[in-house]
Write a protein that holds these residues in place. Structure first.
Motif, PDB file in Angstrom:
ATOM      1  N   ARG A   1      -7.782  -1.499   2.152  1.00  9.73           N
ATOM      2  CA  ARG A   1      -6.834  -0.483   1.675  1.00  9.73           C
ATOM      3  C   ARG A   1      -7.496   0.889   1.579  1.00  9.73           C
ATOM      4  O   ARG A   1      -6.922   1.899   2.002  1.00  9.73           O
ATOM      5  CB  ARG A   1      -6.265  -0.889   0.315  1.00  9.73           C
ATOM      6  N   GLU A   2      -8.700   0.937   1.032  1.00  8.43           N
ATOM      7  CA  GLU A   2      -9.385   2.216   0.887  1.00  8.43           C
ATOM      8  C   GLU A   2      -9.757   2.811   2.243  1.00  8.43           C
ATOM      9  O   GLU A   2      -9.685   4.029   2.437  1.00  8.43           O
ATOM     10  CB  GLU A   2     -10.620   2.050   0.011  1.00  8.43           C
ATOM     11  N   ALA A   3     -10.117   1.957   3.190  1.00 12.56           N
ATOM     12  CA  ALA A   3     -10.439   2.445   4.529  1.00 12.56           C
ATOM     13  C   ALA A   3      -9.198   3.010   5.211  1.00 12.56           C
ATOM     14  O   ALA A   3      -9.263   4.040   5.895  1.00 12.56           O
ATOM     15  CB  ALA A   3     -11.045   1.321   5.364  1.00 12.56           C
TER      16      ALA A   3
ATOM     17  N   SER B   1      -1.544   3.314  -5.347  1.00 11.50           N
ATOM     18  CA  SER B   1      -2.973   3.195  -5.655  1.00 11.50           C
ATOM     19  C   SER B   1      -3.297   2.062  -6.620  1.00 11.50           C
ATOM     20  O   SER B   1      -4.446   1.612  -6.685  1.00 11.50           O
ATOM     21  CB  SER B   1      -3.499   4.504  -6.261  1.00 11.50           C
ATOM     22  N   ASP B   2      -2.303   1.605  -7.382  1.00  8.70           N
ATOM     23  CA  ASP B   2      -2.592   0.692  -8.492  1.00  8.70           C
ATOM     24  C   ASP B   2      -2.079  -0.729  -8.286  1.00  8.70           C
ATOM     25  O   ASP B   2      -2.131  -1.544  -9.212  1.00  8.70           O
ATOM     26  CB  ASP B   2      -1.996   1.256  -9.781  1.00  8.70           C
TER      27      ASP B   2
ATOM     28  N   ARG C   1       1.398  10.554   2.303  1.00  8.93           N
ATOM     29  CA  ARG C   1       0.573  10.458   1.100  1.00  8.93           C
ATOM     30  C   ARG C   1       1.389  10.373  -0.199  1.00  8.93           C
ATOM     31  O   ARG C   1       0.974   9.686  -1.143  1.00  8.93           O
ATOM     32  CB  ARG C   1      -0.420  11.619   1.054  1.00  8.93           C
TER      33      ARG C   1
ATOM     34  N   TRP D   1       2.004   6.674  -1.213  1.00  7.04           N
ATOM     35  CA  TRP D   1       0.869   5.758  -1.359  1.00  7.04           C
ATOM     36  C   TRP D   1       0.859   5.086  -2.731  1.00  7.04           C
ATOM     37  O   TRP D   1       1.159   5.706  -3.742  1.00  7.04           O
ATOM     38  CB  TRP D   1      -0.435   6.515  -1.149  1.00  7.04           C
TER      39      TRP D   1
ATOM     40  N   ILE E   1       0.814  -1.217   0.000  1.00 16.40           N
ATOM     41  CA  ILE E   1       0.000   0.000   0.000  1.00 16.40           C
ATOM     42  C   ILE E   1       0.848   1.268   0.000  1.00 16.40           C
ATOM     43  O   ILE E   1       0.335   2.360  -0.260  1.00 16.40           O
ATOM     44  CB  ILE E   1      -0.983   0.033   1.190  1.00 16.40           C
TER      45      ILE E   1
ATOM     46  N   LEU F   1      -8.763  -4.949  -0.816  1.00 14.99           N
ATOM     47  CA  LEU F   1      -8.947  -3.678  -1.522  1.00 14.99           C
ATOM     48  C   LEU F   1      -9.845  -2.749  -0.714  1.00 14.99           C
ATOM     49  O   LEU F   1      -9.600  -1.537  -0.651  1.00 14.99           O
ATOM     50  CB  LEU F   1      -9.533  -3.927  -2.905  1.00 14.99           C
ATOM     51  N   ALA F   2     -10.869  -3.295  -0.087  1.00 16.30           N
ATOM     52  CA  ALA F   2     -11.745  -2.481   0.748  1.00 16.30           C
ATOM     53  C   ALA F   2     -11.000  -1.982   1.980  1.00 16.30           C
ATOM     54  O   ALA F   2     -11.146  -0.814   2.385  1.00 16.30           O
ATOM     55  CB  ALA F   2     -12.973  -3.284   1.165  1.00 16.30           C
TER      56      ALA F   2
ATOM     57  N   ARG G   1      -6.576   4.215   3.648  1.00 12.85           N
ATOM     58  CA  ARG G   1      -6.140   5.404   2.921  1.00 12.85           C
ATOM     59  C   ARG G   1      -6.727   6.677   3.535  1.00 12.85           C
ATOM     60  O   ARG G   1      -6.064   7.719   3.599  1.00 12.85           O
ATOM     61  CB  ARG G   1      -6.550   5.303   1.464  1.00 12.85           C
ATOM     62  N   ALA G   2      -7.951   6.579   4.017  1.00 13.95           N
ATOM     63  CA  ALA G   2      -8.600   7.744   4.629  1.00 13.95           C
ATOM     64  C   ALA G   2      -7.927   8.136   5.946  1.00 13.95           C
ATOM     65  O   ALA G   2      -8.066   9.280   6.397  1.00 13.95           O
ATOM     66  CB  ALA G   2     -10.074   7.434   4.874  1.00 13.95           C
TER      67      ALA G   2
END
Length: 265
Positions: free
Chosen positions: A184-186, A201-202, A196, A199, A141, A181-182, A188-189
Motif C-alpha cells: 500500500r505504501e509503495a 490511510s487508516d 489523492r 486515499w 486503499i 501494508l508495505a 501510494r507514492a
C-alpha cells in the motif's frame, strides 16, 4: 441424501473460516459439514439462463443466455472495464441498474489471492467480492463515489500490479505471505494527484480463511460438459471452487446447469 435443480453460485457468510452453501434450485446444501465426506454432482443435460430461465445449449458470463448477455447491464463491457462507462453518452443498457450498482461508493483495494492484485468493488459488497476471488488478505486503499472513477484508478494502478487472479496459484496458496501494508505504501507514492483526496490511510488488513481439511492431489479442473458425473471426497472450498481430493470444480461457471447432487448424511 440428494437434491435436483439448477446450480447457482456458491453462497457464503462473513465468518472465519467462511461458511459455504451450495445452491441447488430453491434449496441449499450447507457444505462445511460435508468436508471429508463424499459428494457427487451429475449433470442432467439441461441448462437454463440464470435470468430469464430459458433453456439453452450454452451460457455466457457464468449463466446467461445470449440475448440476456447482450441486453442486460450487468453483462456490458463496462462492468469488466469500468473506465469505459458510457452512461453520460446516453447509451447505458439500464439506468436503474447504473444508479444502484455504479453510482454508489466503491473501494479500490489490494488483495492477496494468487499473489497481490488490485481490484474494485462496491463498498457494501467488499467481503463477498474478496471471498469469491479466494483472497486470504485484503485492504481498501481508496474510496471513490462511483464505479467509473474506481475503474480509472484501477487502470492506473494496474500498470504496477496485476488486476487478475490466477486460479491455480490461488488454490495452491501461492504468494500468501505478501505484506499488504508495505505494498500500500509503495502504491501510494505512485498515486495520481487527482485521486489523492480518495486515499484511505487508516484501513486495516482483513484476514479471510477458508474451510480446508486436506490438500488437493492435483489441480485438475472438472467441467460438466466434458465429465457429466463428478464425485469424490470434498476436502475444501475456496473462492467459487469445490476442492476434491482429485480435482476442483468451479461452481459459478456452471450456473444454470441442472444437476443431481448427492452427499453422505
Amino acid at each position: 441424501m440428494e437434491l435436483v435443480g439448477h446450480l447457482a453460485p456458491l453462497d457464503h457468510d462473513g465468518t472465519n473460516p467462511v461458511f459455504y452453501n451450495l445452491c441447488v434450485g430453491s434449496e441449499t446444501v450447507p457444505l462445511n459439514p460435508l468436508l471429508g465426506k463424499n459428494l457427487s454432482l451429475v449433470f442432467l443435460r439441461e441448462i437454463a439462463c440464470r435470468h430469464c430461465g430459458r433453456k439453452v445449449k450454452k451460457t455466457y458470463n457464468n449463466g446467461y443466455c445470449y440475448p440476456c448477455f447482450t441486453r442486460l447491464a450487468e453483462n456490458d463491457l463496462c462492468i469488466v472495464k469500468p473506465h469505459l462507462c458510457h452512461y453520460e453518452q446516453g447509451t447505458c443498457r439500464d439506468a436503474d441498474f447504473a444508479r444502484c450498482h455504479c453510482f454508489v461508493p466503491h473501494y479500490v483495494y489490494l488483495a492477496v489471492s494468487s499473489g497481490v492484485k488490485v481490484g474494485i468493488t462496491r463498498k457494501e459488497n467488499a467481503r463477498r467480492r474478496w471471498v469469491d476471488q479466494g483472497a486470504v488478505r485484503a485492504i481498501p486503499i481508496a474510496e471513490v463515489p462511483n464505479r467509473r472513477l474506481a475503474g480509472e484508478l484501477e487502470l492506473q494502478l494496474s500498470r504496477h500490479l496485476p488486476d487478475k487472479t490466477n486460479w491455480r496459484k490461488m488454490l495452491a496458496g501461492e504468494g500468501a505471505d505478501v505484506d499488504l501494508l508495505a505494498v500500500r505504501e509503495a502504491i501510494r507514492a505512485r498515486l495520481p494527484e487527482a485521486f489523492r483526496p480518495y486515499w484511505l490511510s487508516d484501513e486495516e488488513v482483513r484476514e479471510i480463511s477458508y474451510p480446508l481439511v486436506d490438500t488437493v492431489g492435483q489441480l485438475k479442473a472438472f467441467s460438466l460438459d466434458k465429465s457429466p458425473a463428478i464425485s469424490g471426497r470434498l476436502v475444501g472450498i475456496k473462492g467459487q471452487y469445490l476442492l476434491f481430493a482429485h480435482g476442483v470444480f468451479h461452481v459459478k461457471k456452471h450456473t444454470g446447469y441442472k444437476v443431481r447432487v448427492a452427499w453422505e448424511a
